[in-house]
Design an enzyme around this catalytic site. Sequence first.
Site, PDB file in Angstrom:
ATOM      1  CG  ASP A  41      -1.883   1.070   1.322  1.00  0.00           C
ATOM      2  OD1 ASP A  41      -1.705   2.106   0.641  1.00  0.00           O
ATOM      3  OD2 ASP A  41      -2.860   0.912   2.070  1.00  0.00           O
ATOM      4  CB  ILE A  42       1.481   3.974  -2.424  1.00  0.00           C
ATOM      5  CG1 ILE A  42       2.703   4.865  -2.670  1.00  0.00           C
ATOM      6  CG2 ILE A  42       0.192   4.766  -2.495  1.00  0.00           C
ATOM      7  CD1 ILE A  42       3.079   5.019  -4.073  1.00  0.00           C
ATOM      8  CG  ASN A  78      -8.822  13.899 -10.873  1.00  0.00           C
ATOM      9  OD1 ASN A  78      -8.887  15.123 -10.746  1.00  0.00           O
ATOM     10  ND2 ASN A  78      -9.394  13.067 -10.023  1.00  0.00           N
ATOM     11  N   GLY A  83      -9.490   5.132  -6.352  1.00  0.00           N
ATOM     12  CA  GLY A  83      -8.216   4.430  -6.502  1.00  0.00           C
ATOM     13  C   GLY A  83      -7.166   4.877  -5.506  1.00  0.00           C
ATOM     14  CB  VAL A  84      -3.483   5.058  -5.827  1.00  0.00           C
ATOM     15  CG1 VAL A  84      -3.166   6.034  -6.919  1.00  0.00           C
ATOM     16  CG2 VAL A  84      -2.363   4.988  -4.814  1.00  0.00           C
ATOM     17  CG  ASP A  85      -6.512  11.238  -6.253  1.00  0.00           C
ATOM     18  OD1 ASP A  85      -5.989  11.808  -5.290  1.00  0.00           O
ATOM     19  OD2 ASP A  85      -7.075  11.847  -7.194  1.00  0.00           O
ATOM     20  CB  SER A 122      -1.871   5.689 -16.585  1.00  0.00           C
ATOM     21  OG  SER A 122      -1.863   7.093 -16.575  1.00  0.00           O
ATOM     22  CB  THR A 123      -1.917   0.349 -14.750  1.00  0.00           C
ATOM     23  OG1 THR A 123      -1.682   0.314 -13.347  1.00  0.00           O
ATOM     24  CG2 THR A 123      -0.654   0.721 -15.495  1.00  0.00           C
ATOM     25  N   GLY A 124      -5.016   1.859 -13.672  1.00  0.00           N
ATOM     26  CA  GLY A 124      -6.307   1.561 -13.048  1.00  0.00           C
ATOM     27  C   GLY A 124      -7.418   2.231 -13.841  1.00  0.00           C
TER      28      GLY A 124
HETATM   29  N1  AR6 Z   1      -1.376   1.594  -2.945  1.00  0.00           N
HETATM   30  C1  AR6 Z   1      -0.742   1.310  -4.090  1.00  0.00           C
HETATM   31  N2  AR6 Z   1      -1.373   1.161  -5.280  1.00  0.00           N
HETATM   32  C2  AR6 Z   1      -2.715   1.319  -5.280  1.00  0.00           C
HETATM   33  C3  AR6 Z   1      -3.452   1.630  -4.123  1.00  0.00           C
HETATM   34  C4  AR6 Z   1      -2.734   1.771  -2.904  1.00  0.00           C
HETATM   35  N3  AR6 Z   1      -3.327   2.096  -1.744  1.00  0.00           N
HETATM   36  N4  AR6 Z   1      -4.770   1.706  -4.456  1.00  0.00           N
HETATM   37  C5  AR6 Z   1      -4.848   1.456  -5.785  1.00  0.00           C
HETATM   38  N5  AR6 Z   1      -3.602   1.207  -6.277  1.00  0.00           N
HETATM   39  P1  AR6 Z   1      -5.758   4.297 -10.172  1.00  0.00           P
HETATM   40  P2  AR6 Z   1      -4.985   5.803 -12.600  1.00  0.00           P
HETATM   41  C6  AR6 Z   1      -3.200   0.894  -7.659  1.00  0.00           C
HETATM   42  O1  AR6 Z   1      -7.092   4.011 -10.770  1.00  0.00           O
HETATM   43  O2  AR6 Z   1      -5.188   4.622 -13.462  1.00  0.00           O
HETATM   44  C7  AR6 Z   1      -8.411   8.273  -9.571  1.00  0.00           C
HETATM   45  O3  AR6 Z   1      -9.785   8.357  -9.362  1.00  0.00           O
HETATM   46  C8  AR6 Z   1      -4.208   0.275  -8.572  1.00  0.00           C
HETATM   47  O4  AR6 Z   1      -4.298  -1.137  -8.309  1.00  0.00           O
HETATM   48  O5  AR6 Z   1      -5.699   4.713  -8.758  1.00  0.00           O
HETATM   49  O6  AR6 Z   1      -3.771   6.661 -12.801  1.00  0.00           O
HETATM   50  C9  AR6 Z   1      -7.780   9.633  -9.880  1.00  0.00           C
HETATM   51  O7  AR6 Z   1      -8.439  10.675  -9.235  1.00  0.00           O
HETATM   52  C10 AR6 Z   1      -3.604   0.563  -9.940  1.00  0.00           C
HETATM   53  O8  AR6 Z   1      -2.648  -0.438 -10.285  1.00  0.00           O
HETATM   54  O9  AR6 Z   1      -4.982   5.463 -11.014  1.00  0.00           O
HETATM   55  C11 AR6 Z   1      -7.949   9.709 -11.375  1.00  0.00           C
HETATM   56  O10 AR6 Z   1      -9.223  10.167 -11.748  1.00  0.00           O
HETATM   57  C12 AR6 Z   1      -2.858   1.869  -9.715  1.00  0.00           C
HETATM   58  O11 AR6 Z   1      -2.876   2.099  -8.303  1.00  0.00           O
HETATM   59  C13 AR6 Z   1      -7.774   8.291 -11.836  1.00  0.00           C
HETATM   60  O12 AR6 Z   1      -8.166   7.473 -10.731  1.00  0.00           O
HETATM   61  C14 AR6 Z   1      -3.445   3.056 -10.420  1.00  0.00           C
HETATM   62  O13 AR6 Z   1      -4.859   3.002 -10.394  1.00  0.00           O
HETATM   63  C15 AR6 Z   1      -6.331   7.952 -12.159  1.00  0.00           C
HETATM   64  O14 AR6 Z   1      -6.275   6.702 -12.746  1.00  0.00           O
END
Ligand code: AR6
Length: 186
Positions: free
Chosen positions: A16-17, A30, A38-40, A129-131
């Site tokens: 977990d980051i 974003n 997600g991670v944000d 960008s992979t979520g």
């Molecule tokens: N720790 C590490 N990695 C994580 C965590 C965590 N706690 N939670 C999720 N991930 P995403 P994006 C991974 O969707 O594709 C947001 O709504 C997850 O498994 O968070 O860049 C923003 O506000 C995936 O591999 O980011 C934007 O609108 C990775 O983080 C949009 O999502 C990225 O997934 C950005 O999309």
Amino acid sequence: MQATIFGSLITLVQGDITEQDVDAIVNAANKTLLGGGGVDGAIHRAAGPELLAECRRIREEVLGGRYLETAQPVLTKGYRLKARHVIHVVGPICGVDPDPPRLLAAAYRNSLQLAAAKGLRTIAFPSISTGAFGCDIQWASRVAVDAVIAYLQANPGALAEVRLVQYTAADHAVYRAALAACLSAR
Ligand code: AR6
């Protein structure tokens, strides 16, 4: 998994980051800079409401109310996180933005440059960008690892450790393969 590039470490960990004990963690943000899923969402929850308040101030006072450009990072404090800082960067949206690999490499490179310019020594990235943004982790992991190695080669000693953090075991395996491939190609 870990490798040394001109004295700096590139480390892959599954986890977990928000729990990383580094000078800065990177947020896959974003363009609004005002949080999301997600991670944000996880980073904002862990850091507390002061983080959103600082993001709002930057949006209004630094960006003049405009959207944050893709691959242009901004730095905030980390508040309740172990990390003292957060670097917020927007990755490309696959299927929407032109040339996602170029933009993704720039997101990593510019974040590394910002960290070093601020005197930070250790930084941890999620898989940008992979979520929700829909990019294929097979190529995105190669872009991430390539961008980090290229930066460390070009800027020896600028950073002590660059950590790439994958949330799932499956993603971690993909990144391990990407790092192994990049190292054997050197
Ligand atoms: N720790 C590490 N990695 C994580 C965590 C965590 N706690 N939670 C999720 N991930 P995403 P994006 C991974 O969707 O594709 C947001 O709504 C997850 O498994 O968070 O860049 C923003 O506000 C995936 O591999 O980011 C934007 O609108 C990775 O983080 C949009 O999502 C990225 O997934 C950005 O999309």
